[in-house]
Enzyme design. Structure first.
Site, short mmCIF file in Angstrom:
data_model
loop_
_atom_site.label_atom_id
_atom_site.label_comp_id
_atom_site.label_asym_id
_atom_site.label_seq_id
_atom_site.Cartn_x
_atom_site.Cartn_y
_atom_site.Cartn_z
N GLU A 1 41.97 -22.18 16.75
CA GLU A 1 42.29 -22.87 15.51
C GLU A 1 43.29 -22.06 14.70
OE1 GLU A 1 37.98 -25.06 14.61
OE2 GLU A 1 38.74 -23.48 13.28
N CYS A 2 44.38 -22.68 14.31
CA CYS A 2 45.34 -22.10 13.36
C CYS A 2 45.83 -20.73 13.81
CB CYS A 2 44.74 -22.07 11.96
SG CYS A 2 45.98 -21.92 10.65
N ALA A 3 45.24 -19.66 13.33
CA ALA A 3 45.66 -18.32 13.75
C ALA A 3 45.54 -18.17 15.26
CB ALA A 3 44.83 -17.26 13.05
N LEU B 1 45.92 -20.55 17.43
CA LEU B 1 47.07 -21.26 17.98
C LEU B 1 48.29 -20.36 17.99
CD1 LEU B 1 48.80 -23.84 18.67
CD2 LEU B 1 48.82 -24.31 16.22
N SER C 1 44.95 -25.88 18.09
CA SER C 1 45.39 -26.78 17.02
C SER C 1 45.40 -26.03 15.70
CB SER C 1 44.43 -27.97 16.94
OG SER C 1 44.59 -28.68 15.73
#
Length: 466
Positions: free
Chosen positions: A354-356, A358, A444
């Site tokens: 998630e986020c980081a 990704l 994502s």
């Protein structure tokens, strides 16, 4: 019935001192020998790190948008198990909810769900008698019980006297007065406060200063009396094991490699799932690891800044949010671990990012080499992307079947090119494709609270057992 003395700490807006008061209360009460539990309304990962540092147990989030309002009280009861008092820090202004949905997801909404009294923090800078109108308005506007006020950033004895007289005019008890104090300031950067895990000794000093400020300026006896005025909650505490069991039954997974209760048939079958942590990856909800354990995994931790190998036997990897853009040089220098993650992905192991996460799985971040699992480039930008997303799964993945609907949260100042792979992870209104699904990898920008989707843990562990 669950009897947990509790208060909700709220304010008229962000920046008025909620974190100082909530963290200071947790630190001061813990210093007095009490067992305290800290919570944060909304999706914010950072404030709970200070709560955890203050009271020595996991700081947890209560977010009706991410998990549904029916789970808020059960999650609270679970997180407050064994605590003598609970402090819930609000988000933004008391009645600020999700855009377009009234006060849904607001501090007031959560206070109602918990049947908890509200302690209102007022930034008194530049205010005198007008504080009476402010308190009268907030008290009469909604249906929460505003039980008292803490006056923050008070300048002098005369200023305090004026404010106390104004509060008396509208019948609002003053529970505390905090003078201006630089020692309690927590540094910020592009996404808000710096997480406690990154500040080590400085964070400990800041929390200690918050505790001392509250101990000196707040009537803790009165605050505890307010907390004890909260009635028992008619709720069953949330259970990770029960959540996984229900998810397995809903999926019809009676004997699909795991028992119906989500646990492995034999202790030796427990797959190792590594969860990234350390200063670069500080964002995560405590319930995620609890669900993975309940689903049968052995959860271990890996710090991508320091560990040059994945833990022995790693069969799956979870990489949450954080600040890899701040630690790009160190992450790039750890080639052995980057190679190990790329090999794990190539072997088809389940990886949820998630986020980081990704960004770390991308080929590069601001020109610095990352894991290279995804054929994508990431860069830091000036634009803040922030908000809830009602998303639908576009591609089948280790986490979800196509068509699965979730509510997640975006919070970043980075961009990834391309925005999605050939098999995207999610889509939502205004965004037709986002994220990457390839092999066992699901990556994502969307932050998700797995307590609202316990089947994610069950599927992750099943994939790790394969």
């Amino acid at each position: 019935m669950v009897k947990v003395p509790r208060i909700v700490v709220a304010a008229a807006a962000s920046g008025h001192g909620k974190t100082t008061v909530a963290t200071g209360l947790l630190a001061a009460l813990t210093a007095r020998g009490m067992t305290a539990a800290g919570f944060k309304v909304g999706p914010d990962y950072i404030d709970p790190t200070y709560h955890s540092l203050a009271c020595g147990r996991p700081g947890r989030n209560l977010d009706p948008s991410l998990v549904g309002e029916d789970l808020v009280a059960p999650l609270f009861a679970h997180g407050a198990t064994g605590a003598q008092v609970a402090v819930v820090e609000g988000v933004m202004g008391l009645y600020d909810g999700r855009s377009g949905e009234g006060d849904f997801g607001s501090t007031a909404h959560v206070a109602r769900l918990l049947d908890a009294p509200v302690v209102f923090v007022v930034d008194a800078t530049g205010q005198g008698r007008s504080v009476a109108a402010l308190l009268h308005g907030f008290r009469s506007f909604g249906s929460v019980r505003l039980a008292g006020v803490v006056l923050n950033r008070v300048g002098s004895d005369r200023h305090e006297q004026i404010l106390r007289e104004a509060c008396e005019e509208v019948g609002t008890p003053v529970l505390g007065v905090l003078r201006r104090a630089g020692a309690v300031a927590v540094p910020s950067r592009h996404l808000g406060l710096v997480p406690a895990a990154e500040r080590s000794g400085a964070a400990v000093d800041a929390v200690r200063a918050m505790g001392a400020l509250v101990e000196d300026g707040v009537d803790l006896g009165e605050v505890l009396a307010v907390a004890h005025s909260a009635p028992p909650l008619a709720v069953t505490p949330w259970s990770a094991a029960e959540a996984v069991r229900a998810a397995a039954e809903a999926a019809g997974a009676r004997q699909a490699g795991l028992e119906a209760d989500g646990t492995s048939a034999e202790a030796g079958d427990r797959p190792v799932i590594a969860v990234a942590g350390g200063p670069a990856f500080t964002f995560g909800y405590a319930e995620q690891a609890e669900l993975l354990r309940a689903a049968g995994a052995e959860v271990v931790h890996v710090d991508p800044l320091r560990d040059e190998a994945l833990p022995r036997g790693t069969a799956g990897l979870v990489v949450g949010g954080g600040f890899p853009e701040v630690y790009g040089d160190e992450l790039a220098a750890n080639k052995p671990l980057r190679d190990a993650v790329r090999a794990l992905a190539a072997a088809g192991a389940p990886i949820a990012a998630e986020c980081a996460g990704l960004l770390w799985l991308a080929r590069s971040l601001d020109g610095r080499e990352m894991c290279g699992v995804l054929d994508a480039e990431a860069v830091l930008t000036e634009r803040l992307t922030l908000g809830y997303r009602d998303a639908v799964a576009v591609s089948g993945s280790v986490l979800a079947d196509p068509g699965t609907r979730v509510t997640g949260h975006e919070f970043h100042r980075t961009a990834v090119t391309p925005e999605a792979g050939p098999s995207p992870a999610w889509a939502w209104r205004g965004r037709s494709a986002e994220g990457f699904v390839q092999g066992g990898v699901h990556a994502s920008y969307l932050h998700l609270h797995w307590a609202g989707h316990p089947d994610f843990a069950r599927r992750m562990v099943r994939a790790a057992c394969a």
